[in-house]
Design a protein around this motif. Structure first.
Motif, PDB file in Angstrom:
ATOM      1  N   ASN A 123      43.374  53.095 -64.369  1.00 51.28           N
ATOM      2  CA  ASN A 123      43.518  53.541 -62.983  1.00 51.28           C
ATOM      3  C   ASN A 123      44.584  52.726 -62.276  1.00 51.28           C
ATOM      4  N   ALA A 124      45.040  53.251 -61.154  1.00 48.50           N
ATOM      5  CA  ALA A 124      46.066  52.563 -60.377  1.00 48.50           C
ATOM      6  C   ALA A 124      45.484  51.426 -59.559  1.00 48.50           C
ATOM      7  N   ALA A 125      44.204  51.480 -59.232  1.00 47.42           N
ATOM      8  CA  ALA A 125      43.554  50.450 -58.416  1.00 47.42           C
ATOM      9  C   ALA A 125      42.127  50.271 -58.889  1.00 47.42           C
ATOM     10  N   LEU A 126      41.511  49.203 -58.424  1.00 44.17           N
ATOM     11  CA  LEU A 126      40.116  48.951 -58.782  1.00 44.17           C
ATOM     12  C   LEU A 126      39.205  49.950 -58.085  1.00 44.17           C
ATOM     13  N   PRO A 127      38.150  50.412 -58.749  1.00 43.02           N
ATOM     14  CA  PRO A 127      37.213  51.342 -58.101  1.00 43.02           C
ATOM     15  C   PRO A 127      36.504  50.686 -56.928  1.00 43.02           C
ATOM     16  N   LEU A 128      36.201  51.481 -55.915  1.00 44.87           N
ATOM     17  CA  LEU A 128      35.459  51.018 -54.750  1.00 44.87           C
ATOM     18  C   LEU A 128      33.977  51.279 -54.979  1.00 44.87           C
ATOM     19  N   VAL A 129      33.178  50.220 -54.928  1.00 44.14           N
ATOM     20  CA  VAL A 129      31.737  50.335 -55.166  1.00 44.14           C
ATOM     21  C   VAL A 129      31.000  49.589 -54.064  1.00 44.14           C
ATOM     22  N   SER A 130      29.737  49.959 -53.867  1.00 44.16           N
ATOM     23  CA  SER A 130      28.865  49.307 -52.886  1.00 44.16           C
ATOM     24  C   SER A 130      27.858  48.442 -53.622  1.00 44.16           C
ATOM     25  N   ALA A 131      27.697  47.213 -53.160  1.00 42.89           N
ATOM     26  CA  ALA A 131      26.775  46.269 -53.795  1.00 42.89           C
ATOM     27  C   ALA A 131      25.528  46.124 -52.937  1.00 42.89           C
ATOM     28  N   TYR A 132      24.393  45.989 -53.614  1.00 47.30           N
ATOM     29  CA  TYR A 132      23.117  45.811 -52.927  1.00 47.30           C
ATOM     30  C   TYR A 132      22.707  44.347 -53.003  1.00 47.30           C
ATOM     31  N   ASP A 133      22.477  43.739 -51.862  1.00 47.76           N
ATOM     32  CA  ASP A 133      22.032  42.357 -51.783  1.00 47.76           C
ATOM     33  C   ASP A 133      20.509  42.337 -51.852  1.00 47.76           C
ATOM     34  N   VAL A 134      19.971  41.814 -52.967  1.00 48.98           N
ATOM     35  CA  VAL A 134      18.522  41.843 -53.160  1.00 48.98           C
ATOM     36  C   VAL A 134      17.812  40.891 -52.214  1.00 48.98           C
ATOM     37  N   PHE A 135      18.508  39.882 -51.696  1.00 46.97           N
ATOM     38  CA  PHE A 135      17.876  38.927 -50.787  1.00 46.97           C
ATOM     39  C   PHE A 135      17.883  39.438 -49.346  1.00 46.97           C
ATOM     40  N   GLU A 136      19.034  39.876 -48.893  1.00 40.52           N
ATOM     41  CA  GLU A 136      19.117  40.411 -47.533  1.00 40.52           C
ATOM     42  C   GLU A 136      18.686  41.870 -47.450  1.00 40.52           C
TER      43      GLU A 136
END
Length: 538
Positions: free
Chosen positions: A319-332
């Motif tokens: 790909n031309a750029a890194l994929p955009l992903v959403s991360a889940y914070d298990v603590f917050e």
């Protein structure tokens, strides 16, 4: 055809979001309704000054470990005023981790820390009652936890000693681990490369092992079968585990950052900083706020730049750029905005950020494959070990402690020193270097070199002092090597062995008019003890 990001949105619907204070308290099933309402009010009062992780930790201690435990063992209890026997029995149960049947499994490491939360609960209510008596005064009661029971100095010393011992064992073995993870990554790449070049059901050989290629599934993963054992292996999973283990070890040992901070690195974390003095442009790595809510910049070394480049090349793929992903914070318990995280991998049909459990799984696999042992026991490497190794190695290399604290993101210098395992030889070498620098800055005429006779005389005096203090290292009742030579402490006609420790011979003078006497069976008075230091003998 699902839109981009749809799997992530579906996962967000399945994962429970952040709970309210009422939901947190009701999770523990407290039976006494007045106490349940009190706990909700108490935690609501403290919530603005706490992050969500700390709030849930305090709620778990007060609701589950304290009050719910009292309700189970004392049904019908409804007052915070506890009898001494009830409070003592609760503290004995809290001191051990217990199984489902209530049987102790092992001692609770943070036992005193849990007592601190309960004592703070009682003291907060007593302090708030002075400002709002109608609301808090009915619940004021003596704390079942005394102040002396909350002292954590000994427990912290034991933890510090245990961590220092672990760091001293791991630091010399770090090069061995680096070679092991590098070799594992290369072997995994060789196997999967050979498998991809072999059509199913072809047979290929790598490093003396014969494999048979299996049909590739819709997910694109590469499966093979060992010809010798018939075991089925997922080479794609092995390649990912080997690569991310290598990347984790290299990034953590080069930066000393926390695992949470490493997983939050994005493609936007790279910053070009211009030095104001020389105008030189240096690459910096911006670490997002985590534990102390303060961001910081770290210098990117050439070795670290090579590792980060390999990570970006792997994640970006074609790909031309890194994929955009959403991360889940298990603590917050919150989702982040879509970002180009560096630590992400392909999972099924979507890209997902790498979480803590996957990193720990990779480290366990690496520890087992590396087969590094200490005193015959296998050594398991954990992500936080590299932070302690980084601080210890930095201070041993001459980095000032306050600079190391800035790099690690510590607000208190004592925290940085708590991570460092100081070696005795480091103290001696640094002290010698300090004396040499101080002597170099002073005029040369203020110092002169010792003659061999002066130095030998000092060493002889040092040996005599060891004999006088009883630390010469010999067994009790054995003759001393210094008795008949340079010591001169005993007469030539004496045949009694010198006892351990200094023992006064016939006294020559006393402060009083005569030698004080002591009663039989009683301790000697301070006046009867010989003066210290002992008088010079001829």
């Amino acid at each position: 055809m699902l839109p981009a990001g749809a799997p992530t949105r579906f996962r967000a619907l399945r994962i429970e979001g952040r709970r309210s204070v009422q939901q947190i308290v009701d999770k523990y099933g407290i039976e006494c309704r007045p106490v349940r309402d009190l706990l909700v009010e108490y935690l609501t009062e403290r919530a603005p000054e706490l992050d969500h992780t700390s709030l849930r930790h305090i709620a778990d201690t007060i609701c589950r470990l304290f009050w719910r435990d009292l309700e189970i063992h004392h049904p019908g209890i409804g007052s915070l005023r506890l009898e001494p026997a009830v409070a003592q029995a609760w503290k004995e149960r809290l001191a051990h981790i217990r199984d489902a049947g209530g049987h102790p499994v092992r001692p609770r490491v943070n036992f005193r820390s849990e007592l601190v939360f309960v004592r703070a609960f009682y003291e907060d209510i007593a302090r708030w009652a002075a400002d709002d008596p109608a609301r808090w005064a009915p619940w004021v009661a003596p704390s079942p936890v005394k102040g002396a029971e909350c002292a954590t100095k000994k427990s912290r010393s034991r933890v510090k000693s245990r961590m220092d011992q672990r760091t001293r064992a791991q630091l010399p073995l770090l090069p061995t681990l680096l070679r092991a993870v590098e070799q594992q990554r290369k072997d995994a790449e060789t196997r999967i490369g050979a498998a991809r070049g072999t059509p199913a059901p072809g047979v290929f050989t790598v490093a003396g092992q014969e494999f048979q290629r299996r049909r590739q599934g819709p997910s694109g993963r590469v499966y093979v079968t060992e010809a010798a054992t018939g075991r089925r292996r997922n080479l794609t999973h092995e390649d990912e585990t080997a690569f991310w283990s290598w990347a984790t070890v290299e990034v953590l040992r080069a930066t000393g950052i926390r695992i949470e901070e490493m997983l939050e690195l994005t493609h936007h974390s790279f910053i070009a900083y211009t030095l104001p003095t020389t105008g030189e442009i240096v690459p910096m790595l911006q670490v997002a706020p985590s534990k102390t809510d303060t961001e910081r910049l770290l210098l990117v070394s050439p070795e670290l730049a090579e590792v980060l480049t390999a990570i970006i090349f792997r994640v970006r793929a074609e790909n031309a750029a890194l994929p955009l992903v959403s991360a889940y914070d298990v603590f917050e318990q919150t989702w982040s905005a879509p970002m180009p995280f560096l630590f992400q991998r392909r999972y099924g049909s979507e890209d997902r950020p790498i979480n803590r459990s996957y990193i720990r799984e990779c480290m366990v696999t690496t520890s087992q494959a590396a087969q590094i042992t200490v005193a015959g026991q296998p050594l398991e490497w954990r992500p936080h070990d590299f932070r302690r190794i980084f601080v210890t190695d930095a201070l041993r290399s001459g980095l000032p402690p306050h600079i190391a604290a800035k790099i690690c993101g510590h607000t208190v210098l004592d925290t940085t020193m708590g991570y460092a395992a100081i070696y005795p030889e480091d103290v001696i070498s640094h002290h010698r270097a300090f004396i040499a620098r101080r002597r170099a800055e002073r005029p040369s005429e203020e110092y002169r070199d010792l003659t061999p006779g002066e130095w030998d005389g000092f060493l002889a005096h040092f040996e005599l002092r060891k004999v006088a203090l009883g630390v010469c290292g010999r067994d009790y009742g054995t003759p001393c090597a210094h008795e008949n030579g340079a010591s001169g402490a005993r007469s030539s006609g004496s045949s009694q062995p010198r006892h351990r420790g200094w023992k006064r011979s016939t006294p020559t003078s006393w402060t009083g008019s005569k030698k004080p006497k002591t009663r039989a069976g009683s301790a000697r008075s301070p006046r009867s003890r010989p003066p210290w230091p002992p008088p010079r003998r001829s």
